[in-house]
Write an enzyme that holds these catalytic residues in place. Structure first.
Site, PDB file in Angstrom:
ATOM      1  N   LYS A  33       0.962  -1.404  -0.264  1.00 29.24           N
ATOM      2  CA  LYS A  33      -0.161  -0.178   0.136  1.00 29.24           C
ATOM      3  C   LYS A  33       0.970   1.088  -0.198  1.00 29.24           C
ATOM      4  O   LYS A  33       0.631   2.407  -1.070  1.00 29.24           O
ATOM      5  CB  LYS A  33      -1.070  -0.459   1.501  1.00 29.24           C
ATOM      6  N   THR A  34       2.042   1.378   0.907  1.00 29.10           N
ATOM      7  CA  THR A  34       2.728   1.994   1.197  1.00 29.10           C
ATOM      8  C   THR A  34       3.766   2.797  -0.168  1.00 29.10           C
ATOM      9  O   THR A  34       3.404   3.868  -0.343  1.00 29.10           O
ATOM     10  CB  THR A  34       4.137   2.788   1.988  1.00 29.10           C
ATOM     11  N   ASP A 220      -2.095   7.904   3.856  1.00 29.08           N
ATOM     12  CA  ASP A 220      -1.822   6.298   4.382  1.00 29.08           C
ATOM     13  C   ASP A 220      -2.204   5.995   5.556  1.00 29.08           C
ATOM     14  O   ASP A 220      -2.419   6.888   6.398  1.00 29.08           O
ATOM     15  CB  ASP A 220       0.152   6.390   4.409  1.00 29.08           C
ATOM     16  N   GLU A 221      -2.388   4.347   6.264  1.00 33.75           N
ATOM     17  CA  GLU A 221      -2.818   4.474   7.539  1.00 33.75           C
ATOM     18  C   GLU A 221      -4.065   5.093   7.175  1.00 33.75           C
ATOM     19  O   GLU A 221      -4.178   6.042   8.355  1.00 33.75           O
ATOM     20  CB  GLU A 221      -1.987   4.600   8.414  1.00 33.75           C
ATOM     21  N   GLN A 251      -5.495  -3.434  10.266  1.00 38.01           N
ATOM     22  CA  GLN A 251      -4.421  -2.609  11.151  1.00 38.01           C
ATOM     23  C   GLN A 251      -5.121  -1.525  11.443  1.00 38.01           C
ATOM     24  O   GLN A 251      -4.280  -1.109  12.503  1.00 38.01           O
ATOM     25  CB  GLN A 251      -3.728  -2.187  10.418  1.00 38.01           C
ATOM     26  N   ARG A 599       5.129  -7.648  11.183  1.00 41.24           N
ATOM     27  CA  ARG A 599       5.976  -6.373  10.496  1.00 41.24           C
ATOM     28  C   ARG A 599       7.157  -7.174  10.034  1.00 41.24           C
ATOM     29  O   ARG A 599       8.441  -6.573   9.515  1.00 41.24           O
ATOM     30  CB  ARG A 599       6.920  -5.721  12.283  1.00 41.24           C
TER      31      ARG A 599
HETATM   32  P1  ATP Z   1       1.627  -1.562   6.133  1.00 40.81           P
HETATM   33  O1  ATP Z   1       0.408  -2.469   5.512  1.00 40.81           O
HETATM   34  O2  ATP Z   1       2.420  -3.149   7.045  1.00 40.81           O
HETATM   35  O3  ATP Z   1       2.043  -0.926   6.105  1.00 40.81           O
HETATM   36  P2  ATP Z   1       2.054  -1.751   3.305  1.00 40.81           P
HETATM   37  O4  ATP Z   1       0.672  -2.371   1.895  1.00 40.81           O
HETATM   38  O5  ATP Z   1       2.032  -0.422   2.886  1.00 40.81           O
HETATM   39  O6  ATP Z   1       2.221  -2.361   4.084  1.00 40.81           O
HETATM   40  P3  ATP Z   1       4.997  -1.898   2.252  1.00 40.81           P
HETATM   41  O7  ATP Z   1       4.574  -1.171   3.070  1.00 40.81           O
HETATM   42  O8  ATP Z   1       4.250  -0.772   1.274  1.00 40.81           O
HETATM   43  O9  ATP Z   1       3.235  -2.544   2.805  1.00 40.81           O
HETATM   44  O10 ATP Z   1       5.637  -3.270   1.247  1.00 40.81           O
HETATM   45  C1  ATP Z   1       5.756  -4.271   2.009  1.00 40.81           C
HETATM   46  C2  ATP Z   1       7.181  -4.878   1.484  1.00 40.81           C
HETATM   47  O11 ATP Z   1       6.728  -5.133   0.580  1.00 40.81           O
HETATM   48  C3  ATP Z   1       7.913  -3.527   1.202  1.00 40.81           C
HETATM   49  O12 ATP Z   1       9.913  -4.409   1.420  1.00 40.81           O
HETATM   50  C4  ATP Z   1       8.166  -3.346  -0.388  1.00 40.81           C
HETATM   51  O13 ATP Z   1       9.192  -2.589  -0.677  1.00 40.81           O
HETATM   52  C5  ATP Z   1       7.932  -4.713  -0.769  1.00 40.81           C
HETATM   53  N1  ATP Z   1       6.749  -5.078  -2.028  1.00 40.81           N
HETATM   54  C6  ATP Z   1       6.003  -3.877  -2.371  1.00 40.81           C
HETATM   55  N2  ATP Z   1       5.238  -4.221  -3.478  1.00 40.81           N
HETATM   56  C7  ATP Z   1       6.140  -4.705  -4.460  1.00 40.81           C
HETATM   57  C8  ATP Z   1       6.142  -5.471  -5.576  1.00 40.81           C
HETATM   58  N3  ATP Z   1       5.376  -5.374  -6.032  1.00 40.81           N
HETATM   59  N4  ATP Z   1       7.766  -6.752  -5.644  1.00 40.81           N
HETATM   60  C9  ATP Z   1       7.917  -6.646  -4.468  1.00 40.81           C
HETATM   61  N5  ATP Z   1       8.133  -5.975  -3.610  1.00 40.81           N
HETATM   62  C10 ATP Z   1       6.894  -5.560  -3.191  1.00 40.81           C
HETATM   63 MG    MG Z   2       1.839   1.246   4.761  1.00 42.85          MG
END
Ligand code: ATP
Ligand code: MG
Length: 723
Positions: A33-34, A220-221, A251, A599
């Site tokens: 997402k981030t 975000d969040e 979350q 995490r």
């Molecule tokens: P959270 O809910 O904990 O905030 P998130 O959904 O925001 O998580 P991110 O932090 O954006 O997730 O991504 C998690 C990890 O996966 C990061 O290390 C990111 O770089 C990696 N990632 C995200 N998308 C891809 C992708 N398409 N291919 C490879 N790695 C990815």
């Molecule tokens: Mg995130």
């Protein structure tokens, strides 16, 4: 296709490319997402739809803001500057500084910290002859904060809610408190959102300005926004409707601070036709970690429901570990030891995090890390800038640049002691009231009129002369030297140097650190704003240190190895959730556990203690129900929880310590029984800093030791090892 888009999966790309119109990305932890939000930011710029300062991006913590700034800079291949990127509070403060006069402030208004807020509210209550012993400022403050979180100014509070405080005056006290803040040219934290939201609502000119400015909004969040933040966003997004929010209902962990998960439903309602995108591949965690987390959160009932599958090619991995320990001392030893051995095998410390449920848990780890020389940093704000000496020094700075800051002036007027006790202060207050001037100005008049006598008079004269000197030296010395100079010249440093208490050296170190921190800012004002807003300790990002923080502060972050200590009933889930009965608080605790486990990239290490000291008493603890809820095939267990699982008929773990024999080898050193508080007089010990020595005397947990090299010292027994 552009390079950065190829690093996304199809659903992620869709979320990035749906630039126009409202978008809501609802997806589980680690699904990117981030990454979507950051890429979207870059995509808007690279496709020339907007300039950098035309995008409003909201993150949940300053740390997250910094990370996003870095990620955007990396994607753009140039430093990202002048961005409207930060926490709700930082962004709102920035707006309010520009339009301060429209909310009856001047541009240099102060943002009160919790202590100052309470002191102000207490004064307001006392002036109304409220019995502050019966109705505490704390409880009224929490009512007021709740109103602010819901976007309610005093006039908006429904009459029937006036009784929330048990007396009828809550609403009018709220109004008086707001008046007082206005008179002080100050705001509290809640006001930042409330007043800027209100300004956008009632001032079409301001609203139009920001509509022109912000072509795109990114959040975000999103699951943790409260109502006032939601209204704020809705007002800003109203014109273009180019708003993209990402979040995960599993979350949502801030309902105690007013966050409303219903904002997800509101979004769909207020932005009809919003594109809803779901992401299902988790790229962060190994398969067992993901399975453990998913199995745990499945115990919650109120969920929107999502699927999650491992997206990483190398997702196979080690099971989640669960360890039982005798007490928190042993737990912290084991964790520190494990970190040390990871370090020796080439693991970066900054890829380890210890995530605790409650602040009090950090102490054991901090002491242990200090003792064995593992550098660590605490994230979460409630440390560095909250320490008394830091707050004093900052109060000096505040008076230096804002002479009318009464709260700051009051804090330091007699620190160090300069004969300005309660009587002198009362005289000052009376004069300030009579002349309708700030305390500092009143002090100058009193000094000129020679109203005070003796020591008080001298003390005040010295202080005022000091401020005059420091202020006039400021342009010449620069703000950093000025602070150092001020601290020495005011006698503040000497005050701590003369104190022979064990914490005094640390406090002096802190003051030095504060001076270092100030150097990162161009002006004192900029620094003061930062201090009001920081939620994390500022460290050079390349410092290799273990992260120590609460689960709440860990949201959005990721680490190779995550330690999750203290998984015991009453600690996690915490006692409040247990006392409340119902499922609501318990489910929030479970979401927090889910946040914790997710995490981790490679290693999630959960632990619990059989005994825990709660203040002065020892208490027997039982393992958290969350441990029971982890799917058995995803974990390995040692210690008392393993014992219980293998002998389910047994009552909870009350017996002595049979668990110790069950430990695997790499934990064996940690498995030593916790040492008695006393180390015998005459024995030889080793101290990390002072080396070897002989114990000469012992009193409670304090030892007088004659060190071979360093001479006689008094130290806490935790910091020495018997040899
Ligand atoms: P959270 O809910 O904990 O905030 P998130 O959904 O925001 O998580 P991110 O932090 O954006 O997730 O991504 C998690 C990890 O996966 C990061 O290390 C990111 O770089 C990696 N990632 C995200 N998308 C891809 C992708 N398409 N291919 C490879 N790695 C990815
Ligand atoms: Mg995130």
């Amino acid at each position: 296709m552009s390079d950065y888009l190829t690093r996304l999966n199809t659903a992620q790309r869709e979320a990035v490319e749906a630039i126009d119109g409202p978008v809501l990305v609802l997806a589980g932890a680690g699904t990117g997402k981030t990454r979507v939000l950051t890429t979207r930011f870059a995509h808007i710029l690279l496709s020339r739809r907007a300039f950098p300062n035309q995008i409003l991006a909201v993150t949940f913590t300053n740390k997250a803001a910094r990370e996003m700034r870095e990620r955007v800079a990396a994607l753009l291949d140039q430093p990202a500057e002048g961005l409207w990127l930060g926490t709700f509070h930082a962004l709102a403060a920035r707006m309010l500084r520009r339009y301060a006069e429209r909310v009856d402030r001047t541009a240099n208004f102060s943002i009160l910290d919790p202590d100052d807020q309470l002191r102000t509210l207490k004064q307001v209550m006392e002036a109304q002859r409220i019995d502050v012993k019966r109705f505490t400022p704390q409880s009224l403050m929490s009512v007021i904060q709740r109103w602010k979180d819901r976007g309610l100014l005093p006039d908006d509070v429904p009459a029937e809610q006036d009784q929330e405080f048990g007396i009828h005056a809550a609403r009018s006290l709220y109004a008086l408190y707001q008046d007082r803040l206005r008179a002080l040219n100050a705001m509290d934290f809640g006001d930042l959102l409330l007043l800027s939201m209100d300004l956008l609502k009632r001032d079409p000119e301001v609203l139009a300005h920001y509509h022109r400015r912000f072509r795109y909004i990114l959040v975000d969040e999103y699951q943790d926004t409260n109502l006032v933040q939601y209204y704020w966003l809705r007002l800003l997004a109203q014109a273009e409707k180019n708003i993209c929010c990402v979040g995960d209902d599993d979350q949502s962990i801030y309902s105690w601070r007013g966050a409303e998960i219903e904002n997800i439903l509101r979004f769909e309602h207020d932005f009809p036709g919003a594109k809803i995108i779901r992401l299902e591949a988790n790229y962060r965690s190994s398969a067992p970690i993901l399975a453990a987390a998913s199995g745990l959160i499945a115990h919650n009932e109120g969920r929107l429901g999502k699927t999650l599958y491992p997206g990483r090619a190398d997702a196979a991995g080690e099971p989640v570990e669960v360890h039982g320990f005798w007490d928190s001392d042993e737990e912290s030893r084991a964790v520190a030891q494990r970190i040390e051995s990871l370090r020796q095998s080439g693991h970066r410390l900054a890829e380890c995090a210890v995530l605790v449920r409650a602040g009090f848990q950090t102490r054991a780890f901090e002491e242990r890390f200090i003792a064995i020389g593992v550098p660590y940093r605490i994230i979460g704000g409630l440390r560095f800038y909250e320490r008394a000496e830091i707050r004093d020094a900052i109060a000096y700075l505040r008076v230096l640049v804002r002479p009318a800051d009464d709260l700051a002036f009051e804090r330091i007027i007699n620190v160090p002691k300069r004969g300005l006790g309660d009587t002198a202060l009362r005289t000052l207050h009376e004069r300030a009231r009579a002349d309708q001037v700030p305390l500092f100005a009143a002090a100058q008049r009193i000094d000129a009129d020679a109203t005070l006598r003796g020591k008080a008079r001298e003390g005040l004269r010295g202080l005022l002369a000091g401020f005059e000197r420091w202020r006039s030296a400021l342009p010449r010395e620069g703000h950093v030297n000025s602070l150092a100079h001020l601290l020495d010249d005011s006698g503040y440093t000497a005050m701590w140097q003369e104190q022979k208490t064990p914490d005094a050296p640390g406090r002096l170190e802190n003051l030095k650190e504060l001076v270092r921190a100030l150097a990162d800012f161009d002006t004192i004002e900029g620094f003061l704003d930062h201090v009001s807003l920081v939620m994390d300790n500022d460290d050079a990002p390349d410092d290799d240190k273990v992260f120590l923080m609460t689960l709440h502060a860990a949201k959005g972050l990721e680490f190779d190895t995550v330690f999750l200590p203290g998984w015991e009933e009453g600690v996690f889930p915490n006692q409040r959730a247990l006392d409340e009965g119902g499922t609501k608080s318990l489910e929030e605790e479970r979401r927090l556990a889910y946040v914790g486990i997710t995490r981790a990239r490679h290693r999630a290490i959960i632990s619990h203690c059989a005994n825990r000291r709660i203040f002065a008493n020892w208490q027997t603890s039982i393992p958290s129900r969350f441990i029971e809820e982890l799917p058995a095939e995803t974990i390995t267990m040692t210690g008392s929880a393993a014992l219980e699982r293998s002998r389910p008929a047994q009552p909870v773990f009350h017996t002595a310590r049979p668990v110790l024999a069950l430990r695997p080898d790499d934990w064996s050193t940690a498995a030593r029984p916790a040492r008695a508080t006393r180390i015998a007089v005459g024995s030889r010990v080793f101290h990390q800093k002072f080396g070897y020595g002989t114990v000469r005397d012992a009193e409670e947990d304090r030892l007088d030791i004659e060190f071979d090299q360093a001479g006689e010292k008094r130290v806490l027994d935790r910091f020495v090892e018997p040899v």
